[in-house]
Design a protein around this motif. Structure first.
Motif, mmCIF file in Angstrom:
data_model
loop_
_atom_site.group_PDB
_atom_site.id
_atom_site.type_symbol
_atom_site.label_atom_id
_atom_site.label_comp_id
_atom_site.label_asym_id
_atom_site.label_seq_id
_atom_site.Cartn_x
_atom_site.Cartn_y
_atom_site.Cartn_z
ATOM 1 N N HIS A 142 45.273 52.021 42.620
ATOM 2 C CA HIS A 142 45.968 51.368 42.732
ATOM 3 C C HIS A 142 45.253 49.997 43.038
ATOM 4 O O HIS A 142 43.726 50.263 43.616
ATOM 5 C CB HIS A 142 46.487 51.510 44.060
ATOM 6 N N VAL A 144 44.992 45.832 44.623
ATOM 7 C CA VAL A 144 45.690 45.443 45.592
ATOM 8 C C VAL A 144 45.329 43.764 45.419
ATOM 9 O O VAL A 144 44.569 43.527 45.446
ATOM 10 C CB VAL A 144 45.034 45.604 47.215
ATOM 11 N N HIS A 196 41.288 44.545 46.601
ATOM 12 C CA HIS A 196 40.848 45.812 46.121
ATOM 13 C C HIS A 196 41.152 46.411 45.610
ATOM 14 O O HIS A 196 42.211 46.421 45.053
ATOM 15 C CB HIS A 196 39.947 46.601 47.051
ATOM 16 N N ALA A 198 40.806 50.629 44.016
ATOM 17 C CA ALA A 198 40.768 52.282 44.304
ATOM 18 C C ALA A 198 40.892 53.211 44.041
ATOM 19 O O ALA A 198 42.259 53.082 43.065
ATOM 20 C CB ALA A 198 42.200 52.364 45.679
ATOM 21 N N HIS A 228 45.689 55.603 55.548
ATOM 22 C CA HIS A 228 46.181 54.710 55.990
ATOM 23 C C HIS A 228 48.111 55.302 56.266
ATOM 24 O O HIS A 228 48.241 56.175 56.814
ATOM 25 C CB HIS A 228 46.788 53.766 54.633
ATOM 26 N N TYR A 237 36.015 52.731 52.224
ATOM 27 C CA TYR A 237 36.006 51.990 51.343
ATOM 28 C C TYR A 237 34.165 50.823 51.080
ATOM 29 O O TYR A 237 34.139 51.428 52.495
ATOM 30 C CB TYR A 237 36.494 50.428 51.678
ATOM 31 N N GLU A 247 37.732 51.641 47.217
ATOM 32 C CA GLU A 247 38.079 52.308 47.730
ATOM 33 C C GLU A 247 37.873 53.508 46.310
ATOM 34 O O GLU A 247 38.258 53.903 45.821
ATOM 35 C CB GLU A 247 39.625 51.928 48.524
ATOM 36 N N GLU A 318 47.237 48.676 55.190
ATOM 37 C CA GLU A 318 47.422 49.029 54.732
ATOM 38 C C GLU A 318 48.064 50.165 54.880
ATOM 39 O O GLU A 318 46.812 51.571 55.509
ATOM 40 C CB GLU A 318 46.571 49.236 53.610
HETATM 41 FE FE LIG Z 1 43.166 50.605 48.960
#
Ligand SMILES: [Fe+2]
Length: 318
Positions: A142, A144, A196, A198, A228, A237, A247, A318
């Motif tokens: 993902h 962000v 960030h 991931a 999370h 991270y 991440e 998150e």
């Molecule tokens: Fe994340």
């Protein structure tokens, strides 16, 4: 309005200060594999089938140059382009053939309402060989994005790109385009900027071993290891050499469309008083919060940096 929707995140494209330094990090430390290069640009694959998951380009300063999404076929790409134009965001021309040196395919570039660069493509060359090494990333999980105008970004991702809301906290909106709980999340923050990226590891053992490799290479864990709330993914991270936050993640919730009910900020405030489910990670440091606000890669330091931290509303949830 024409149909078509995004089906996943293919890759991220970053401007970097020093191409070779960044390549060394992403190859030897982050454990991606160089798959193609040309003047000032290197593409890296992960262990999955996607042609590349990361492109780095030498620039004067670090920058987010693109988040690249997948669509099913040319008809879907064409339809998405028509929808983006109809919505009024900036679209850089009609869909066209993409460079063979980067896996080919067919796609177009556009900008979000916040002005961040994106693309959508189909028909890229895929790798037939999937590498079996659980300590290495398999794909982009993902991305962000920070936004000071979340209320303008979420409808764009939903109405134009076809994302669905998975969960909301007082900090973030989690958006999915596949079974993954979120492929994009919008962080209520300063912006627009990259919070960030991931990368998915196949399981917790792989995440731990990958985290160990990065740590033994001289990069301290910037936040984690923890689990999370929304998405329930395990996280670790780091801040990479350009100031971007990267991440390692695994075990992201897989959504059952028939039964999933998005939960809101009140629910998450009640069930997630800690910043992570395990209570191992603690709160991110001010330095980490500044990095997630984009301040490190954007080079915004001093008072500007403090302003950003002040606006980041405390702990990332998150
Ligand atoms: Fe994340």
């Amino acid at each position: 309005m024409a149909n078509g929707r995004v089906t996943g995140v293919r890759s991220i494209e970053l401007g970097v200060r020093d191409l070779q330094q960044s390549a060394q990090f992403y190859s030897n430390v982050w454990a991606l594999e160089e798959v193609a290069s040309d003047a000032g640009t290197i593409h890296f694959r992960a262990t999955g089938g996607e042609h590349h998951v990361l492109t780095i380009r030498e620039c004067g300063k670090p920058a987010l140059l693109g988040v690249h999404f997948a669509a099913e076929d040319r008809a879907a790409v064409d339809a998405l382009c028509a929808k983006a134009k109809g919505y009024g965001v900036e679209v850089a021309g009609n869909p066209a053939a993409l460079p063979a040196s980067a896996g080919g395919g067919y796609g177009f570039r556009f900008k979000t309402p916040d002005g961040l660069p994106m693309s959508i493509s189909c028909d890229l060359v895929a790798h037939p060989n999937v590498v079996l090494d659980r300590s290495r990333p398999s794909k982009i999980s993902h991305v962000v994005l920070n936004s000071a105008r979340t209320e303008e970004q979420v409808p764009f991702f939903a109405d134009v790109l076809g994302f669905k809301l998975s969960d909301s906290t007082h900090m973030m909106e989690f958006l999915r385009c596949s079974a993954d709980h979120h492929s994009v999340a919008i962080f209520r923050n300063n912006g627009p900027s990259l919070n960030h990226v991931a990368y998915e590891l196949p399981n917790i053992d792989g995440l731990m071993r990958g985290t160990g490799r990065v740590k033994q290479s001289g990069f301290e864990i910037a936040w984690g290891i923890g689990r999370h709330g929304p998405g329930s993914n395990v996280f670790s991270y780091f801040i990479e050499p350009n100031g971007f936050v990267a991440e390692y993640t695994t075990e992201l919730d897989q959504i059952d469309e028939a039964t999933h009910v998005p939960m809101g900020p009140d629910y998450w405030n009640k069930v997630m008083p800690m910043p992570d489910r395990w209570g191992t990670a603690g709160a991110p440091s001010n330095h980490m919060r500044a990095a997630m606000s984009g301040a490190l890669y954007l080079g915004e330091e001093g008072e500007r940096c403090e302003d950003i931290i002040g606006r980041s509303l405390g702990v990332a949830a998150e």
